[in-house]
Design an enzyme around this catalytic site. Sequence first.
Site, short mmCIF file in Angstrom:
data_model
loop_
_atom_site.label_atom_id
_atom_site.label_comp_id
_atom_site.label_asym_id
_atom_site.label_seq_id
_atom_site.Cartn_x
_atom_site.Cartn_y
_atom_site.Cartn_z
N HIS A 58 0.78 -1.20 -0.06
CA HIS A 58 0.10 0.17 0.02
C HIS A 58 0.80 1.36 -0.04
O HIS A 58 1.00 1.91 1.07
CB HIS A 58 -0.94 -0.05 1.19
CG HIS A 58 -2.19 0.85 1.14
ND1 HIS A 58 -2.13 2.25 1.55
CD2 HIS A 58 -3.35 0.62 0.53
CE1 HIS A 58 -3.47 2.67 1.34
NE2 HIS A 58 -4.21 1.85 0.77
N ILE A 64 1.53 4.68 1.37
CA ILE A 64 0.55 5.63 2.02
C ILE A 64 0.26 4.57 3.18
O ILE A 64 -0.32 3.49 3.02
CB ILE A 64 -0.32 6.10 1.01
CG1 ILE A 64 0.09 7.03 0.14
CG2 ILE A 64 -1.65 6.61 1.76
CD1 ILE A 64 -1.02 7.29 -0.86
N GLY A 67 -6.06 4.33 5.40
CA GLY A 67 -6.85 5.38 6.03
C GLY A 67 -7.53 4.38 7.15
O GLY A 67 -7.65 4.89 8.56
N VAL A 68 -7.96 3.18 7.11
CA VAL A 68 -8.69 2.32 8.01
C VAL A 68 -7.50 2.21 9.03
O VAL A 68 -8.01 2.02 10.39
CB VAL A 68 -8.90 1.08 7.49
CG1 VAL A 68 -10.20 1.48 6.31
CG2 VAL A 68 -8.20 0.18 7.02
N GLU A 72 -8.23 3.14 12.98
CA GLU A 72 -7.71 2.12 14.30
C GLU A 72 -6.78 2.75 15.16
O GLU A 72 -7.02 2.40 16.32
CB GLU A 72 -7.24 0.85 13.43
CG GLU A 72 -6.68 -0.21 14.30
CD GLU A 72 -7.58 -1.00 15.33
OE1 GLU A 72 -7.26 -1.37 16.36
OE2 GLU A 72 -8.99 -0.78 14.84
#
Length: 161
Positions: A58, A64, A67-68, A72
């Site tokens: 990723h 990057i 986002g999740v 978290e």
Amino acid sequence: MTANTSNEISVLDVKDIQKLIPHRYPMLLVDKIIDIRQGEGCTGIKNVTVNEPFFQGHFPNFPIMPGVLIVEAMAQTAGAFVVFSEKGINSEKHGVYFMTIDNVKFRHPVVPGDTLVMKVTKDRNRGNIWRFSGKAFVGDTLCTEALFSAMLVDKDDRLGG
């Protein structure tokens, strides 16, 4: 743990955090918690490094932080805050579980070398349900924001007694 002059804890290091929540590498996403305001909220710190496993995919040519995982990390900060704040609560007997995630906005990418600063503020808690507002920054740049809630659960109850 580091105490400030008013005898309150002001810094939780990674060993302290591991006493509060069950997460471990590679899923422990908080390195330090500072600015603990009893009953209000705190600030979590995550040093983002290129050798984290999610960067392999990723994305290989432009890493990057997903986002999740930022959300978290905010939730882990809030979970540690809940266990730290409540008398009679500990990670051996209790867990904090996500219930909802609302109004998430991803505004700026987080990349290796960044220091992610997650400010979580308790909006309310009723019984064992906690609601937080979270904002994640790199420097002065807002990267992610969300509202989320979690439930404090007795481990015996979640495991069926």
